[in-house]
Each structure stands twice: as structure tokens, then as C-alpha cells.
Design a protein around this motif. Structure first.
Motif, PDB file in Angstrom:
ATOM      1  N   ILE A   1       0.864  -1.188   0.000  1.00  0.00           N
ATOM      2  CA  ILE A   1       0.000   0.000   0.000  1.00  0.00           C
ATOM      3  C   ILE A   1       0.899   1.236   0.000  1.00  0.00           C
ATOM      4  CG2 ILE A   1      -1.778   1.316   1.201  1.00  0.00           C
ATOM      5  CD1 ILE A   1      -2.901  -1.222   2.314  1.00  0.00           C
ATOM      6  N   ARG A   2       0.749   2.077  -0.997  1.00  0.00           N
ATOM      7  CA  ARG A   2       1.567   3.286  -1.124  1.00  0.00           C
ATOM      8  C   ARG A   2       0.969   4.408  -0.278  1.00  0.00           C
ATOM      9  NH1 ARG A   2       1.233   4.630  -6.682  1.00  0.00           N
ATOM     10  NH2 ARG A   2       2.989   3.212  -7.032  1.00  0.00           N
ATOM     11  N   ALA A   3       1.776   4.976   0.605  1.00  0.00           N
ATOM     12  CA  ALA A   3       1.328   6.117   1.400  1.00  0.00           C
ATOM     13  C   ALA A   3       1.230   7.342   0.504  1.00  0.00           C
ATOM     14  CB  ALA A   3       2.285   6.369   2.550  1.00  0.00           C
ATOM     15  N   LEU A   4       0.113   8.050   0.585  1.00  0.00           N
ATOM     16  CA  LEU A   4      -0.112   9.211  -0.281  1.00  0.00           C
ATOM     17  C   LEU A   4       0.203  10.531   0.402  1.00  0.00           C
ATOM     18  CD1 LEU A   4      -3.417   8.082  -2.020  1.00  0.00           C
ATOM     19  CD2 LEU A   4      -1.083   7.920  -2.873  1.00  0.00           C
ATOM     20  N   THR A   5       0.431  10.490   1.708  1.00  0.00           N
ATOM     21  CA  THR A   5       0.827  11.698   2.435  1.00  0.00           C
ATOM     22  C   THR A   5       1.978  11.332   3.353  1.00  0.00           C
ATOM     23  OG1 THR A   5      -0.940  11.214   4.017  1.00  0.00           O
ATOM     24  CG2 THR A   5      -1.385  12.905   2.383  1.00  0.00           C
ATOM     25  N   ASP A   6       3.018  12.143   3.372  1.00  0.00           N
ATOM     26  CA  ASP A   6       4.213  11.818   4.138  1.00  0.00           C
ATOM     27  C   ASP A   6       4.048  12.043   5.634  1.00  0.00           C
ATOM     28  OD1 ASP A   6       5.531  11.151   1.822  1.00  0.00           O
ATOM     29  OD2 ASP A   6       6.308  13.180   1.507  1.00  0.00           O
ATOM     30  N   ASP A   7       3.226  13.015   6.001  1.00  0.00           N
ATOM     31  CA  ASP A   7       3.191  13.412   7.408  1.00  0.00           C
ATOM     32  C   ASP A   7       2.367  12.472   8.270  1.00  0.00           C
ATOM     33  OD1 ASP A   7       0.935  14.127   6.084  1.00  0.00           O
ATOM     34  OD2 ASP A   7       0.691  16.072   7.058  1.00  0.00           O
ATOM     35  N   SER A   8       1.200  12.050   7.788  1.00  0.00           N
ATOM     36  CA  SER A   8       0.308  11.284   8.653  1.00  0.00           C
ATOM     37  C   SER A   8       0.004   9.889   8.132  1.00  0.00           C
ATOM     38  CB  SER A   8      -1.024  12.024   8.826  1.00  0.00           C
ATOM     39  OG  SER A   8      -1.690  12.112   7.574  1.00  0.00           O
ATOM     40  N   GLN A   9       0.158   9.686   6.826  1.00  0.00           N
ATOM     41  CA  GLN A   9      -0.180   8.406   6.196  1.00  0.00           C
ATOM     42  C   GLN A   9      -1.639   8.032   6.450  1.00  0.00           C
ATOM     43  OE1 GLN A   9       2.685   5.322   7.172  1.00  0.00           O
ATOM     44  NE2 GLN A   9       3.891   5.932   5.419  1.00  0.00           N
ATOM     45  N   TRP A  10      -2.506   9.017   6.461  1.00  0.00           N
ATOM     46  CA  TRP A  10      -3.931   8.734   6.589  1.00  0.00           C
ATOM     47  C   TRP A  10      -4.460   8.034   5.346  1.00  0.00           C
ATOM     48  CZ3 TRP A  10      -6.739  13.514   9.115  1.00  0.00           C
ATOM     49  CH2 TRP A  10      -6.383  13.557  10.468  1.00  0.00           C
ATOM     50  N   ASN A  11      -3.872   8.326   4.203  1.00  0.00           N
ATOM     51  CA  ASN A  11      -4.391   7.817   2.941  1.00  0.00           C
ATOM     52  C   ASN A  11      -3.354   6.953   2.247  1.00  0.00           C
ATOM     53  OD1 ASN A  11      -6.696   9.600   3.263  1.00  0.00           O
ATOM     54  ND2 ASN A  11      -5.255  11.239   2.769  1.00  0.00           N
ATOM     55  N   GLY A  12      -3.837   5.894   1.601  1.00  0.00           N
ATOM     56  CA  GLY A  12      -2.944   5.005   0.874  1.00  0.00           C
ATOM     57  C   GLY A  12      -3.599   4.498  -0.393  1.00  0.00           C
ATOM     58  N   GLU A  13      -2.771   4.028  -1.314  1.00  0.00           N
ATOM     59  CA  GLU A  13      -3.252   3.483  -2.581  1.00  0.00           C
ATOM     60  C   GLU A  13      -2.805   2.032  -2.700  1.00  0.00           C
ATOM     61  OE1 GLU A  13      -2.593   4.017  -7.405  1.00  0.00           O
ATOM     62  OE2 GLU A  13      -1.633   5.399  -5.993  1.00  0.00           O
ATOM     63  N   ILE A  14      -3.731   1.147  -3.059  1.00  0.00           N
ATOM     64  CA  ILE A  14      -3.416  -0.273  -3.228  1.00  0.00           C
ATOM     65  C   ILE A  14      -2.539  -0.445  -4.471  1.00  0.00           C
ATOM     66  CG2 ILE A  14      -4.341  -2.586  -3.584  1.00  0.00           C
ATOM     67  CD1 ILE A  14      -5.075  -1.470  -0.877  1.00  0.00           C
ATOM     68  N   VAL A  15      -1.309  -0.928  -4.286  1.00  0.00           N
ATOM     69  CA  VAL A  15      -0.416  -1.186  -5.424  1.00  0.00           C
ATOM     70  C   VAL A  15      -0.044  -2.662  -5.511  1.00  0.00           C
ATOM     71  CG1 VAL A  15       0.515   1.137  -5.503  1.00  0.00           C
ATOM     72  CG2 VAL A  15       1.606  -0.558  -4.040  1.00  0.00           C
ATOM     73  N   GLY A  16      -0.034  -3.359  -4.372  1.00  0.00           N
ATOM     74  CA  GLY A  16       0.269  -4.785  -4.363  1.00  0.00           C
ATOM     75  C   GLY A  16       1.757  -5.069  -4.347  1.00  0.00           C
ATOM     76  N   ILE A  17       2.075  -6.304  -4.034  1.00  0.00           N
ATOM     77  CA  ILE A  17       3.458  -6.755  -4.008  1.00  0.00           C
ATOM     78  C   ILE A  17       3.481  -8.213  -4.425  1.00  0.00           C
ATOM     79  CG2 ILE A  17       3.290  -7.337  -1.546  1.00  0.00           C
ATOM     80  CD1 ILE A  17       6.231  -6.626  -1.267  1.00  0.00           C
TER      81      ILE A  17
END
Length: 617
Positions: free
Chosen positions: A489-505
Motif C-alpha cells: 500500500i503506497r502512502a499518499l501523504t508523508d506526514d500522517s499516512q492517513w491515505n494510501g493506494e493499493i499497489v500490491g506486491i
């Protein structure tokens, strides 16, 4: 340490806390090899004399020569009164015998599970000891697998097995058990048959759930068998499901009782059809609406299946009653809220705009339910508003790169798997979907913190992941807070990581599981491995749904639950690197985040003073 030594120390623990001069004997304990330099440092880090002695006793109980070495050091340092007290402690022989018998029966049970006799086969003593010790650590048994004890256990369990030295060109001898091999799944036919029945039942449930998502009963409609088959296969892409036409036909008829199966000739070809069945498209749900009422599908579906429906990419204010209910349905199921509430929303014409301005008093006017459930609905409302704000921020147009923003816009949302709940074969996230959490920092020690981690490099993947797990888990254990780390899951905000995007591994599950077990044994110290095993939950591999992707990806999630009964007042140091010169490292979460941070000497001193109070907050 042997049974007698452990029992003697247990009986004299209070006496040792009051009479043992630990500072006097620590240098000698290190010099004589009773404890390591890392052990000595962790003992000295403790804040009080009582804590230092408690830590010392926990450490030497895990040493094979711990008790005898301790007595020798007492003699060297002239602490004869303490040594005499320990030597004079009477231990009931029956108690020791019962503990040995219990250990023997336990090890025998594990040996029978893992191995079987086979003429000409063999395993090394080191391999067998590692297998048994790993199970002991996983189950938290207070048991040491000394070589002589294991040899006796193996030879008494398997009558034809011989313990011998292997002929080798190496200078050091290698010892093996002859006429024994590891079990395979084929070795136990009865177990295989039982597993097969369970898997078959699971396959049927998975196919039935897929059918419920794609089709519904509808008078006058019809669907060819080939269309049903291809639809199910597409829905279950990447899953190892045994799909046969004969079994599919019966599953369809059991799932939808009012349909009819028939074969008709059309344009010279015979076509197999299901009559009174329709694809469950949005524009056909009105005609098939009785399906939901008669079969109560929504109560049978898992929250992951319900999440497969895209959320409308429009503001909450513009949601109709039906839009709102569809969005709330999986969230209510996850929170244990009855779906009857949604029916009341429809009766009272509660749409997105009304719900957005709902207060808890408004709920009391239309439903009769406990305060806790009402509060849960208010929390869900707040989370929806936060998610909407997050998407709007991500989709905010840029004057410099309008094309890029248009291509990468994220409009689909997912809900994270609930903490400490199992995932199953139907669990999945959608590629590029947005996930959100407001728990990215410690705030009440109950709700888990979440850390989103993306990995781009395919080299040394398992090693990198396991090190991140150890760092995150030790921070959770030191801060006494639940937590989940999400890989893929890619963090979309550096400060809080409230939001993420599913990218998979893309990862090998077996290799990942093995690496996690090995790294816990290595990075954590011997006296705390059992606690770590109990706090760190097995990984969840949640499939990422995407088209034309090979190999398939997943999100790897690990829960950490440091229960107070396990952590007590321990400080969990870990080895920073896999080298002999690596020093013990203490990690805590960086303030306001879920990022583990190495503590300096001053921070460690402060932590040692307050760690016993953390779990009480």
C-alpha cells in the motif's frame, strides 16, 4: 537451564532480589560466558535494582548452562551465603519427574506430527532440533531441547531410528538420525481425505458467493451455461478452484431455487440455458429486487464481497437513499450493526445530504438501539467525510500537469481488513483503490496504528520485509499499542499516512512465512522470543484484483497485539543488524506517526522509568 535450576530460582526469587549484589557479579558473569555482552547491556539499562535482577533471572533461565554458571560466579565472587541458600533449597523429585514426563510426551507428539520411519532415510540432528524448537517457540512452551534429551525422545518414539555419526570429509563430525524422514501430505491418507472434503466445501462456498455477486433470479430472463461458467472464472481469477460443469450446474440450482435448467436448439446448435436467471446489472436490479428479500443475500455475504461494488465517484451530499445504503452496508457488517437500520433509513428518506449532517440525537428519533451502536454509526459517518476530503485533495487539478492528474485519478475506495480478524480465499483489494485510516499514531492503546509500506525492488524482498516487521512489532510492543503493517500500500501523504493506494506486491508466500519465523528467532533476544511469537500474528496475504497482471500481486498484512499479560514491564530490544557486533536497539514510534524510531541513550533512560506505567494509561 535444567528443571531443578529453574525451580530453585523460582523459589528464591524474592530472596535474590533482596540479597543479590548484581553489580558485583555482572562483569564475572560476562567473563565466564554465562551471559553475553548484549545481555549485560540490557540488564544495566533497567532503571531499578529490582528490575535489573528480574531481567537477569529471565535471561539466565534461557541459558543451557545458566544455573551452574551462576553458582560458579557466586563462588568466585565470594558470595557464599547466597550460594549456600540456593544449594540448600529442597526440590521435590516428583515435581521434577512430572515436568520431564510432560516435556517428553509433548516432544513425542511433535515428532510424530513431523516425521515418520523410512528405511534408508535420514535427517540431521541440527534440522530436527530446529524443527522442534521452532514449534516450542511458536506455542510458548518453557522447554529446552538439549541434544541428549532429543536423542532419547527420538529413539523411544521410533524404534528403528538410529543416532549415529555421518561419514563426511568435513573436519567437524555431523550427527544424523538414520531411518527417518520428514512427513509429506501424502503420508497420511486419512488426513488428506479430510482436508480434501474441507477444501471441496470451501470451493463450493466461494463459487456460490461469486454467483450471488454476478446473477439474480428474474422471471422471463435467461443466461447460457457458458456465460455463467466464464463469469465465475473471471471473478475467481487467480484462485485455485476446481470448477467442473456438472458441479457448477448443481451449485447454480442450489443458489437460485426458482431457476430452470434446460437445453434448447437454436440456429441448429444445442444451447444449455438457465431460465429465470439474469446478470445482476444495476439497471436490472429493480426487476430482480425480490432476490434480496427472499434470500437475504446481504446478510450472507462477507464484507469483502460487498466491497467489490464500486463506490459512486460523487460527493456524499448527492447520494440517493439507495447509494447511501449500498455504501453503508459493508461498514455496518464490519461494525456488527444490524442491516435493519438501513431499511429505516429508506423509510425515513435519509439520503447522503441528510446523513452528512446527522447527529446522534437524530438516530434516536428513527431507531431504537444501544448507545454504542449509535456512536459507531457516527464514527462511520465521520470516516466517510474524511475519505471524501482525501479523494478531493488527491483529485485536485494541477495547472502544470492536467493530463497526469486525469490519468492517475483515484475514485475507488476500499475498507481495510479489520484488526485481528481472519482473511479468507475471497478476500481481496482492488488495484489503485484508495484506503484511509485515522489511526496512524498512538492515541488510546486499543485501536491499532497502521503503517503503509510500498516496495519497488524485487531483490532481497523477504529479508527487507521481515526486518520492517521486526522494527514495527518491537515499537508496538514497547509502546504497548496494537498495530498493523501493510506491505503493498503506497502512502499518499508523508506526514500522517492517513491515505494510501493499493499497489500490491509480488511475493512467495512460503518463503515469506519462513523468513518471518527465522527473523523473529534472530532479531529478538532469547528470553523474549516466546513473547514476540505470541504478539506477532501470522501474515495475511490479501489478493489484489487487477487485469492482465502476471504474476499476481497481494497486500501482506501483519497484526501485532502486545497484550499486557505478555509484555508486563519488559523493554523489547532487538538486534539492529545480522552481525555479531550489532548492539541492542530499542525502537518506539516517532511522535505523532506510526514510524519506528531508534531511541538514543537519554530516551532509553526515560523509557525505562515509565515503561511499567504505559499499559495502565
Amino acid at each position: 537451564m535444567d528443571k531443578r535450576g529453574k525451580l530453585v530460582l523460582r523459589k528464591n526469587e524474592t530472596y535474590l532480589r533482596e540479597n543479590l549484589d548484581l553489580q558485583q557479579i555482572l562483569p564475572c558473569l560476562y567473563q565466564e560466558g554465562v551471559i553475553s555482552d548484549d545481555d549485560r547491556e540490557r540488564i544495566e539499562r533497567e532503571d531499578t535494582t529490582r528490575d535489573r535482577i528480574t531481567k537477569f533471572l529471565r535471561i539466565i533461565k534461557r541459558k543451557s548452562n545458566g544455573y551452574d554458571g551462576f553458582l560458579e560466579v557466586l563462588d568466585i565472587e565470594g558470595l557464599q551465603p547466597v550460594k549456600t541458600k540456593l544449594d540448600a533449597t529442597a526440590i521435590d523429585e516428583d515435581t521434577i519427574q512430572k515436568e520431564w514426563e510432560s516435556d517428553y510426551e509433548y516432544v513425542k507428539e511433535q515428532l510424530l506430527r513431523l516425521y515418520r520411519e523410512s528405511e534408508g532415510g535420514h535427517v540431521t540432528c541440527a534440522e530436527l532440533e530446529q524443527d522442534i524448537q521452532q514449534i516450542i517457540d511458536l506455542e510458548g512452551r518453557d522447554l529446552r531441547t538439549e541434544e541428549n534429551f532429543l536423542v532419547r525422545s527420538v529413539e523411544s518414539t521410533f524404534s528403528n531410528v538410529k543416532y549415529e555419526e555421518s561419514c563426511s570429509s568435513k573436519s567437524e563430525p555431523t550427527y544424523i538420525y538414520r531411518n527417518i524422514i520428514r512427513r509429506s501430505m501424502e503420508d497420511d491418507q486419512e488426513k488428506d481425505e479430510e482436508v480434501g472434503k474441507t477444501d471441496q466445501k470451501s470451493d463450493v462456498d466461494v463459487i456460490r458467493n461469486a454467483l450471488l455477486l454476478m446473477f439474480c433470479e428474474c422471471s422471463g430472463k435467461e443466461v447460457p451455461l457458458t456465460a455463467v461458467e466464464s463469469g465465475v472464472k473471471d471473478c475467481l481469477a487467480g484462485k485455485e478452484i476446481n470448477l467442473q460443469i456438472s458441479s457448477l450446474r448443481s451449485i447454480v440450482q442450489e443458489t437460485f431455487p426458482t431457476i430452470e435448467y434446460t437445453a434448447e436448439k437454436r440456429e441448429g446448435k444445442e444451447i444449455s440455458l438457465f431460465k429465470n436467471l439474469s446478470k445482476a446489472k444495476d439497471d436490472e436490479r429493480g426487476a430482480c429486487g425480490t432476490q434480496k428479500d427472499t434470500r437475504e443475500i446481504t446478510k450472507e455475504k462477507t464484507s469483502q464481497e460487498l466491497m467489490a461494488h464500486p463506490i459512486p465517484s460523487k460527493p456524499l451530499d448527492s447520494f440517493s437513499e439507495d447509494d447511501l445504503c449500498r455504501i453503508l452496508e459493508p461498514k455496518f457488517l464490519q461494525s456488527g450493526i444490524t442491516l435493519d437500520v438501513l431499511e429505516m433509513f429508506k423509510i425515513h428518506e435519509i439520503n447522503g445530504h441528510v446523513f452528512k449532517h446527522f447527529e446522534i440525537a437524530d438516530l434516536s428519533n428513527i431507531v431504537d438501539m444501544p448507545y454504542g451502536k449509535k456512536k459507531a454509526i457516527m464514527i462511520i459517518k465521520d470516516e466517510l467525510i474524511k475519505e471524501e476530503d482525501a479523494v478531493q485533495n488527491i483529485e485536485k487539478p494541477s495547472a502544470c500537469t492536467p493530463e497526469h492528474n486525469e490519468d492517475t485519478r483515484i475514485t475507488v475506495k476500499e475498507t481495510l481488513r479489520r484488526f485481528n480478524t481472519p482473511s479468507n480465499v475471497t478476500s481481496s483489494y482492488r488495484k489503485s483503490a484508495l484506503v484511509s485510516t485515522d489511526h496512524t499514531r498512538i492515541h488510546d492503546l486499543i485501536h491499532p496504528v497502521h503503517l503503509f509500506v510500498e516496495y519497488d525492488d524485487d531483490s532481497h524482498k523477504e529479508t527487507w520485509i521481515t526486518k520492517k516487521i521486526v522494527q514495527f512489532a518491537s515499537a508496538c510492543m514497547n509502546d504497548r499499542t496494537n498495530g498493523t503493517i501493510h506491505f503493498g500500500i503506497r502512502a499518499l501523504t508523508d506526514d500522517s499516512q492517513w491515505n494510501g493506494e493499493i499497489v500490491g506486491i509480488s511475493i512467495d508466500r512460503e518463503k515469506c512465512n519462513t523468513a518471518i519465523k527465522q527473523c523473529i528467532r534472530y532479531y529478538f533476544f532469547e528470553d523474549q522470543i516466546e513473547i514476540a511469537w505470541k504478539c506477532i500474528r501470522p501474515p495475511h496475504f490479501i489478493r489484489v484484483v487487477e487485469s492482465d497482471k502476471n504474476p499476481p500481486c497481494c497486500v501482506v498484512e501483519i497484526d501485532v497485539e502486545p497484550h499486557a499479560a505478555l509484555t508486563d514491564d519488559e523493554a523489547f530490544f532487538v538486534r539492529e543488524e545480522r552481525t555479531t557486533c550489532s548492539k541492542p536497539t530499542l525502537l518506539r514510534f516517532k511522535e505523532g506517526t506510526a514510524t519506528p524510531e531508534k531511541q538514543n541513550d537519554e530516551q532509553i533512560r526515560k523509557y525505562m522509568k515509565i515503561k511499567s506505567r504505559l499499559q495502565k494509561h
